[in-house]
Design an enzyme around this catalytic site. Structure first.
Site, PDB file in Angstrom:
ATOM      1  N   GLN A 153     -39.176  37.945 -17.197  1.00 18.77           N
ATOM      2  CA  GLN A 153     -39.090  37.076 -16.013  1.00 18.77           C
ATOM      3  C   GLN A 153     -40.250  36.085 -15.895  1.00 18.77           C
ATOM      4  OE1 GLN A 153     -37.561  38.629 -12.027  1.00 18.77           O
ATOM      5  NE2 GLN A 153     -39.752  38.508 -11.633  1.00 18.77           N
ATOM      6  N   GLU A 194     -39.883  28.927  -8.783  1.00 23.84           N
ATOM      7  CA  GLU A 194     -41.328  29.100  -8.548  1.00 23.84           C
ATOM      8  C   GLU A 194     -42.119  27.947  -9.154  1.00 23.84           C
ATOM      9  OE1 GLU A 194     -43.232  32.771  -9.607  1.00 23.84           O
ATOM     10  OE2 GLU A 194     -41.629  33.952  -8.723  1.00 23.84           O
ATOM     11  N   GLU A 273     -46.312  43.809 -16.144  1.00 16.92           N
ATOM     12  CA  GLU A 273     -45.684  44.259 -14.888  1.00 16.92           C
ATOM     13  C   GLU A 273     -44.252  44.720 -15.157  1.00 16.92           C
ATOM     14  OE1 GLU A 273     -46.213  41.330 -11.742  1.00 16.92           O
ATOM     15  OE2 GLU A 273     -44.340  41.935 -10.779  1.00 16.92           O
ATOM     16  N   ASP A 297     -44.205  46.971  -9.713  1.00 17.29           N
ATOM     17  CA  ASP A 297     -43.723  46.093  -8.638  1.00 17.29           C
ATOM     18  C   ASP A 297     -42.435  46.727  -8.099  1.00 17.29           C
ATOM     19  OD1 ASP A 297     -42.775  44.109  -6.962  1.00 17.29           O
ATOM     20  OD2 ASP A 297     -42.375  42.648  -8.516  1.00 17.29           O
ATOM     21  N   LYS A 322     -46.601  43.326  -1.986  1.00 12.96           N
ATOM     22  CA  LYS A 322     -45.841  42.248  -1.340  1.00 12.96           C
ATOM     23  C   LYS A 322     -45.552  42.727   0.079  1.00 12.96           C
ATOM     24  CE  LYS A 322     -43.275  40.688  -5.477  1.00 12.96           C
ATOM     25  NZ  LYS A 322     -42.065  40.997  -6.280  1.00 12.96           N
ATOM     26  N   SER A 352     -40.531  34.969  -4.997  1.00 13.32           N
ATOM     27  CA  SER A 352     -39.989  33.759  -5.637  1.00 13.32           C
ATOM     28  C   SER A 352     -39.493  32.767  -4.577  1.00 13.32           C
ATOM     29  CB  SER A 352     -38.884  34.119  -6.618  1.00 13.32           C
ATOM     30  OG  SER A 352     -37.925  34.918  -5.982  1.00 13.32           O
ATOM     31  N   LYS A 373     -51.352  36.899  -6.962  1.00 13.91           N
ATOM     32  CA  LYS A 373     -50.314  36.284  -7.801  1.00 13.91           C
ATOM     33  C   LYS A 373     -49.540  35.356  -6.885  1.00 13.91           C
ATOM     34  CE  LYS A 373     -46.529  37.884 -10.759  1.00 13.91           C
ATOM     35  NZ  LYS A 373     -45.411  38.828 -10.633  1.00 13.91           N
TER      36      LYS A 373
HETATM   37  P1  PGA Z   1     -39.079  38.307  -6.378  1.00 12.89           P
HETATM   38  O1  PGA Z   1     -39.809  38.786  -7.699  1.00 12.89           O
HETATM   39  O2  PGA Z   1     -38.015  37.354  -6.839  1.00 12.89           O
HETATM   40  O3  PGA Z   1     -38.468  39.566  -5.857  1.00 12.89           O
HETATM   41  O4  PGA Z   1     -40.042  37.709  -5.464  1.00 12.89           O
HETATM   42  C1  PGA Z   1     -40.970  38.280  -8.202  1.00 12.89           C
HETATM   43  C2  PGA Z   1     -41.596  39.365  -9.055  1.00 12.89           C
HETATM   44  O5  PGA Z   1     -40.864  40.176  -9.637  1.00 12.89           O
HETATM   45  O6  PGA Z   1     -42.808  39.478  -9.113  1.00 12.89           O
HETATM   46 ZN    ZN Z   2     -42.387  41.524 -10.462  1.00 10.24          ZN
END
Ligand code: PGA
Ligand code: ZN
Length: 399
Positions: A153, A194, A273, A297, A322, A352, A373
């Site tokens: 990703q 992003e 990650e 995560d 988060k 994101s 991040k």
């Molecule tokens: P998200 O993922 O799209 O859920 O924000 C970002 C990530 O995996 O760090």
């Molecule tokens: Zn992640």
């Protein structure tokens, strides 16, 4: 002191609906806007009420009124518990399915911002426990499900310099250099949500490319960067195998472990990650023998109990924080505290689907979190990075 707490809908950078909370007080005004995830982990709380985002907004307005009627005051970060007590009267579910985690987050963030201002303090100073300027981790090249080229990703860069401003500068120049080189080689395919670069390259080709860029940056600025990846492995784990598309291969769990170990060695990866499916604690534990930041995560979803489990098992030495994965700021703080207790490096992170809210920058500084991040380019990303540049300058003046 507070005149109005008003919830409404706003848009994130993907043009999807999100929740905003405005707080008006003494002819002053602050707001907070929740971000949204695209690759949301299974263990996260529910983002909006199961009855829809409008239900979340209406309920927030009701709670806002009650906070004012009861004259709830927040003199320090922990006082947010009084707000949570009121929220719990309306939603006592574990995963906030009645009000939504994003609603809780936006309300609490807006109130912290308001009370920092009422007390004539910066947010980082108001919540402060142990001040630290974090190091940025930036998503330079994006892959994964939504992009369709590389399977991982995110391909991340982590400047080694101590000063945040220099790190910000190096990250930006690395991004621009990478873009220029991809264009020259006719591999540039645009940018993702992003604002990370999209490259028509495989996982390993991108890593080779980043090593090249890293050497160029060293030559240009005499500054070193580290390389990392967010595998987001749950997004391509299908029927107990990791389904790679570029090149096509299907890896069993043990082969995935070997593959990631090889990548760490070959590319001297500093940061990895979510290299495995979000329930596979055992493989994390095996990989964590490597000297590299092994970060949870989706595995941990900012949940203090799950972080504790992963810590006790020895699965991770880094963890993504988060706030809206749990909604409650107190639970988020507990997640940071558990990480610190077990000497696990907390990394505060954007989503994101971001917004022009810089709250997480202040949280990172005030809670002494070593990494943030928050992307590299685009107004939703830069507002957080520039906020830390500003805090750094303020602190330099003070010291
Ligand atoms: P998200 O993922 O799209 O859920 O924000 C970002 C990530 O995996 O760090
Ligand atoms: Zn992640």
């Amino acid at each position: 002191m507070i005149n109005l707490i008003k919830a409404s809908k706003d848009l994130d950078c993907r043009k999807k609906e999100t929740i905003r909370v405005d707080v008006i007080f003494n002819s002053n005004h602050v707001f907070a806007i929740a971000p949204n995830g695209t690759s949301r982990g299974k263990k996260e709380v529910i983002d909006y009420s199961t009855k829809g985002i409008d239900y979340s907004v209406n309920l927030l307005n009701k709670i806002g009124k009650e906070i004012i009627d009861k004259n709830i005051k927040i003199e320090k970060f922990e006082d947010i518990k009084d707000v949570e007590e009121i929220i719990r009267k309306y939603d006592n579910t574990k995963d906030y399915r009645i009000i939504g985690g994003n609603a809780v987050y936006a309300l609490e963030a807006a109130l912290i911002k308001a009370y920092a201002k009422i007390n004539n303090m910066e947010v980082w100073d108001f919540v402060k426990e142990k001040i630290n300027i974090p190091t940025p981790i930036g998503n330079c090249i994006g892959g994964g499900k939504h992009v369709g080229y590389a399977d991982f990703q995110e391909f991340l860069i982590i400047p080694k310099t101590k000063k945040f401003f220099e790190a910000f500068f190096i990250m930006r120049h690395t991004y621009e250099k990478a873009k220029e080189e991809l264009e020259k080689r006719k591999k540039f395919k645009g940018i993702n949500i992003e604002n990370a670069l999209i490259a028509n390259l495989s996982n390993e080709e991108i890593l080779d490319f980043l090593v090249e860029i890293k050497d160029k940056i060293k030559e240009m600025f005499n500054s070193t960067i580290n390389i990392g990846i967010d595998v987001a492995a749950s997004s391509f784990y299908v029927d107990r195998v990791y389904e790679y598309k570029n090149p096509i291969k299907r890896l069993t769990t043990s082969k995935q472990l070997k593959f990631i170990e090889e990548l760490i060695d070959k590319y001297k990866l500093f940061y990895v990650e979510d290299p495995f499916y979000e329930e596979d604690f055992e493989s994390f534990k095996e990989l964590n023998k490597k000297s590299c930041l092994i970060v949870g995560d989706d595995l941990t979803a900012t949940n203090p109990e799950i972080i504790e489990k992963a810590a006790r098992m020895g699965c991770i030495n880094g963890v993504i924080i988060k706030p809206n994965q749990v909604g409650s700021l107190l639970v988020m703080k507990k997640a940071i505290d558990v990480a610190k207790k077990y000497k696990i490096t907390p990394i505060i992170s954007h989503r994101s689907g971001e917004t022009e809210d810089d709250f997480i920058a202040d949280l990172a500084v005030g809670f002494g979190v070593p990494y943030i991040k928050a992307g590299i380019v685009g107004k939703e990303r830069e507002i957080k990075l520039k906020r830390i540049v500003n805090i750094e300058k303020t602190l330099q003046k003070l010291l």
